[in-house]
Motif scaffolding. Structure first.
Motif, PDB file in Angstrom:
ATOM      1  N   GLU A 172       0.879  -0.866   0.297  1.00  0.00           N
ATOM      2  CA  GLU A 172       0.093  -0.035   0.046  1.00  0.00           C
ATOM      3  C   GLU A 172       0.474   1.509  -0.527  1.00  0.00           C
ATOM      4  N   LEU A 173       2.208   0.616   0.854  1.00  0.00           N
ATOM      5  CA  LEU A 173       3.304   2.565   0.761  1.00  0.00           C
ATOM      6  C   LEU A 173       3.213   2.704  -0.198  1.00  0.00           C
ATOM      7  N   ALA A 174       3.846   1.359  -1.046  1.00  0.00           N
ATOM      8  CA  ALA A 174       4.410   1.859  -2.423  1.00  0.00           C
ATOM      9  C   ALA A 174       3.482   2.096  -3.433  1.00  0.00           C
ATOM     10  N   LYS A 175       2.460   1.876  -3.425  1.00  0.00           N
ATOM     11  CA  LYS A 175       1.801   2.781  -4.433  1.00  0.00           C
ATOM     12  C   LYS A 175       1.555   3.770  -4.408  1.00  0.00           C
ATOM     13  N   GLN A 182       5.756  -2.868  -8.835  1.00  0.00           N
ATOM     14  CA  GLN A 182       6.923  -3.670  -8.744  1.00  0.00           C
ATOM     15  C   GLN A 182       7.495  -3.723  -7.043  1.00  0.00           C
ATOM     16  N   VAL A 183       6.993  -3.190  -6.212  1.00  0.00           N
ATOM     17  CA  VAL A 183       6.776  -3.737  -4.689  1.00  0.00           C
ATOM     18  C   VAL A 183       6.077  -4.664  -5.364  1.00  0.00           C
ATOM     19  N   ALA A 184       4.499  -4.705  -4.597  1.00  0.00           N
ATOM     20  CA  ALA A 184       4.063  -6.161  -5.137  1.00  0.00           C
ATOM     21  C   ALA A 184       4.491  -7.170  -5.525  1.00  0.00           C
ATOM     22  N   ALA A 185       5.346  -7.189  -7.234  1.00  0.00           N
ATOM     23  CA  ALA A 185       5.878  -8.034  -7.474  1.00  0.00           C
ATOM     24  C   ALA A 185       6.730  -9.081  -6.707  1.00  0.00           C
ATOM     25  N   ILE A 186       7.805  -8.174  -5.657  1.00  0.00           N
ATOM     26  CA  ILE A 186       8.713  -8.530  -4.712  1.00  0.00           C
ATOM     27  C   ILE A 186       8.112  -9.187  -3.652  1.00  0.00           C
ATOM     28  N   THR A 187       6.472  -8.273  -2.816  1.00  0.00           N
ATOM     29  CA  THR A 187       6.230  -9.371  -2.032  1.00  0.00           C
ATOM     30  C   THR A 187       5.647 -10.781  -2.890  1.00  0.00           C
ATOM     31  N   GLU A 188       4.843 -10.931  -4.016  1.00  0.00           N
ATOM     32  CA  GLU A 188       3.378 -11.923  -3.779  1.00  0.00           C
ATOM     33  C   GLU A 188       5.481 -12.708  -4.288  1.00  0.00           C
ATOM     34  N   MET A 191       6.116 -13.830  -0.427  1.00  0.00           N
ATOM     35  CA  MET A 191       5.167 -15.129  -0.168  1.00  0.00           C
ATOM     36  C   MET A 191       4.371 -16.761  -0.187  1.00  0.00           C
ATOM     37  N   ARG A 192       4.364 -16.632  -1.855  1.00  0.00           N
ATOM     38  CA  ARG A 192       5.001 -17.863  -2.694  1.00  0.00           C
ATOM     39  C   ARG A 192       6.254 -18.547  -1.938  1.00  0.00           C
ATOM     40  N   GLY A 193       7.021 -18.044  -1.347  1.00  0.00           N
ATOM     41  CA  GLY A 193       7.920 -18.648  -0.934  1.00  0.00           C
ATOM     42  C   GLY A 193       9.624 -19.035  -2.354  1.00  0.00           C
ATOM     43  N   GLU A 194       9.012 -18.183  -3.336  1.00  0.00           N
ATOM     44  CA  GLU A 194      10.361 -18.385  -4.459  1.00  0.00           C
ATOM     45  C   GLU A 194      11.193 -17.018  -4.048  1.00  0.00           C
ATOM     46  N   LEU A 195      11.266 -16.676  -3.316  1.00  0.00           N
ATOM     47  CA  LEU A 195      12.760 -15.048  -2.407  1.00  0.00           C
ATOM     48  C   LEU A 195      12.111 -15.222  -1.216  1.00  0.00           C
ATOM     49  N   PHE A 197      13.045 -14.446   2.564  1.00  0.00           N
ATOM     50  CA  PHE A 197      12.406 -12.827   2.722  1.00  0.00           C
ATOM     51  C   PHE A 197      12.768 -11.942   3.210  1.00  0.00           C
ATOM     52  N   ARG A 198      14.419 -11.897   3.812  1.00  0.00           N
ATOM     53  CA  ARG A 198      14.479 -11.526   4.401  1.00  0.00           C
ATOM     54  C   ARG A 198      15.573 -10.379   3.289  1.00  0.00           C
ATOM     55  N   GLN A 199      15.970 -10.752   2.400  1.00  0.00           N
ATOM     56  CA  GLN A 199      16.313 -10.108   1.161  1.00  0.00           C
ATOM     57  C   GLN A 199      15.104  -9.965  -0.245  1.00  0.00           C
ATOM     58  N   SER A 200      14.428 -10.028   0.860  1.00  0.00           N
ATOM     59  CA  SER A 200      13.431  -8.959  -0.085  1.00  0.00           C
ATOM     60  C   SER A 200      12.970  -7.832   0.663  1.00  0.00           C
ATOM     61  N   PHE A 201      12.284  -7.911   1.572  1.00  0.00           N
ATOM     62  CA  PHE A 201      12.415  -7.230   3.028  1.00  0.00           C
ATOM     63  C   PHE A 201      13.365  -5.812   2.164  1.00  0.00           C
ATOM     64  N   ARG A 202      14.229  -5.602   2.593  1.00  0.00           N
ATOM     65  CA  ARG A 202      15.199  -5.422   1.719  1.00  0.00           C
ATOM     66  C   ARG A 202      15.121  -4.281   1.120  1.00  0.00           C
ATOM     67  N   LYS A 203      15.335  -4.719   0.362  1.00  0.00           N
ATOM     68  CA  LYS A 203      14.862  -4.742  -1.430  1.00  0.00           C
ATOM     69  C   LYS A 203      13.378  -3.425  -1.389  1.00  0.00           C
ATOM     70  N   ARG A 204      12.480  -3.793  -0.391  1.00  0.00           N
ATOM     71  CA  ARG A 204      10.793  -3.063  -0.075  1.00  0.00           C
ATOM     72  C   ARG A 204      11.365  -2.371  -0.066  1.00  0.00           C
ATOM     73  N   MET A 205      12.498  -1.537   1.569  1.00  0.00           N
ATOM     74  CA  MET A 205      12.411  -1.117   1.886  1.00  0.00           C
ATOM     75  C   MET A 205      13.078   0.246   1.147  1.00  0.00           C
ATOM     76  N   ALA A 206      14.304  -0.543   0.798  1.00  0.00           N
ATOM     77  CA  ALA A 206      14.794   0.874   0.437  1.00  0.00           C
ATOM     78  C   ALA A 206      14.396   1.517  -1.252  1.00  0.00           C
ATOM     79  N   LEU A 207      13.678   0.926  -1.602  1.00  0.00           N
ATOM     80  CA  LEU A 207      12.065   1.552  -2.880  1.00  0.00           C
ATOM     81  C   LEU A 207      11.168   2.651  -1.961  1.00  0.00           C
ATOM     82  N   LEU A 208      11.370   2.627  -0.403  1.00  0.00           N
ATOM     83  CA  LEU A 208      10.330   3.666  -0.193  1.00  0.00           C
ATOM     84  C   LEU A 208      11.416   4.510   0.889  1.00  0.00           C
TER      85      LEU A 208
END
Length: 370
Positions: A172-175, A182-188, A191-195, A197-208
């Protein structure tokens, strides 16, 4: 003009229900069986599917019978036809799971919930998968659990995003900042277990980086609560169960939910880092990932002096799987496909309050809670 229907009770051996001629116009309202005869409440239009009129429908039971069997299977159906009940009974018979008792936990227009006690010792993983496959055919939920877990827990750990609230906050913050896709794709992917979580969290926070704290406060008030969340949490509090948020989201929003919206006892989530009233884009360790959630839930149980069989967890994403496999029940609510396959229990057709049926409560008991 609506077709008139009749609700009648039929008393027949449980095994004979599967032999009733298929009737598309017959809806199961309740099923009780604690002896030689089952009490089957059927609502139907036209001619009785059993060729006889039956008796007046009985009132709902004050409480279910005690659980004395090693396993229970609970069917939660939005609309239970007689044909679907017959499929379920044939499934139990085919797997050689004798049904020793049946209780109706809910008999509403929007749901029928039946609990079957099973005198069996199934291999849980393949048995659970078989139940999931049948549930898809029945367009319902079919939850397999140990008989001893049919009781209220003493500690319940909840994921927050897409579990207690109907949103992924970081998305929601990213929207708002224009990078939603971009952020929703990382989140998905996470959540699907393809990435990781720690790595994805850092990526998303950097974008915010640069998102204002003032705007965060406005967003907190708009977060939609998941259907049934308040009812479940209030019921758990009335039952003497402690509740905790264990989230890969943020304490900023979890604290708001605890303060303004939901009766929660403990909060464990990620802390946001601010500088000059805006997000820095950095993270504060330790990050609450899947393993951290499990560690925190286990730690709380030990501090409260609780055995794991008095603890449950509820979540929806891949990073919830470790804690879902910790205690007596691990309930995936509206889960991602990977999580539905790996979680011990899953509810897909109802809100969070449907978990109360897995604690052995019926609608009358739930309604009587303070």
């Amino acid at each position: 003009m609506a077709t008139a229907t009749t609700l009648r009770e039929f008393r027949i051996p449980l095994a004979e229900i599967a032999q009733i001629p298929a009737a598309e116009n017959a809806t199961v309202r309740y099923l009780e069986c604690h002896g030689d005869l089952a009490h089957l409440g059927l609502e139907y239009a036209g001619v009785s599917p059993l060729g006889k009129g039956g008796t007046e429908a009985a009132a709902a039971a004050a409480e279910p019978a005690p659980v004395g069997s090693p396993w229970c299977a609970t069917l939660l159906s939005p609309a239970l036809s007689l044909a679907r009940l017959q499929q379920l009974l044939a499934f139990f018979a085919g797997r050689k799971w004798p049904v020793t008792a049946v209780d109706t936990l809910a008999r509403r227009d929007d749901r029928t919930v039946l609990r079957f006690q099973l005198d069996a010792e199934p291999d849980f993983a393949p048995a659970r998968h078989a139940c999931l496959q049948l549930a898809e055919k029945l367009e319902a939920d079919l939850v397999l659990q140990p008989g001893h877990s049919q009781r209220p827990p003493r500690l319940a750990g909840f994921d927050m995003d897409s579990t207690l609230i109907d949103a992924e906050v970081i998305d929601e913050l990213a929207k708002i900042t224009g990078i939603g896709d971009q952020v929703a794709a990382i989140t998905e992917a996470a959540m699907r277990g393809e990435l990781d979580f720690r790595q994805s969290f850092r990526k998303r926070m950097a974008l915010l980086k640069g998102f204002s704290e003032q705007r965060l406060g406005e967003i907190a008030t708009q977060l939609p609560i998941k259907g049934g969340a308040e009812q479940l949490l209030r019921a758990l509090r009335a039952l003497g169960c402690k509740t905790a948020v264990l989230s890969g989201g943020f304490t900023y929003f979890a604290d708001y939910l605890q303060r303004e919206k939901l009766p929660l006892d403990f909060i464990h989530a990620n802390q946001l880092e601010f500088e000059n009233g805006a997000l820095t884009g950095g993270v504060i360790e330790p990050i609450v990932d899947g393993n951290r959630k499990r560690e925190l839930l286990q730690q709380m149980a030990e501090e409260l002096g609780l055995d794991p069989d008095r603890v449950i967890a509820v979540g929806d994403g891949a990073n919830d799987i470790p804690m879902l496999n910790l205690g007596a029940l691990g309930i995936a609510i509206h889960p991602k496909p990977k999580v539905r396959l790996e979680a011990p229990q899953a509810i897909t057709h109802f809100g969070l309050d449907a978990a109360l049926y897995l604690f052995g409560l019926n609608d009358r008991q739930i309604a009587a809670l303070p």
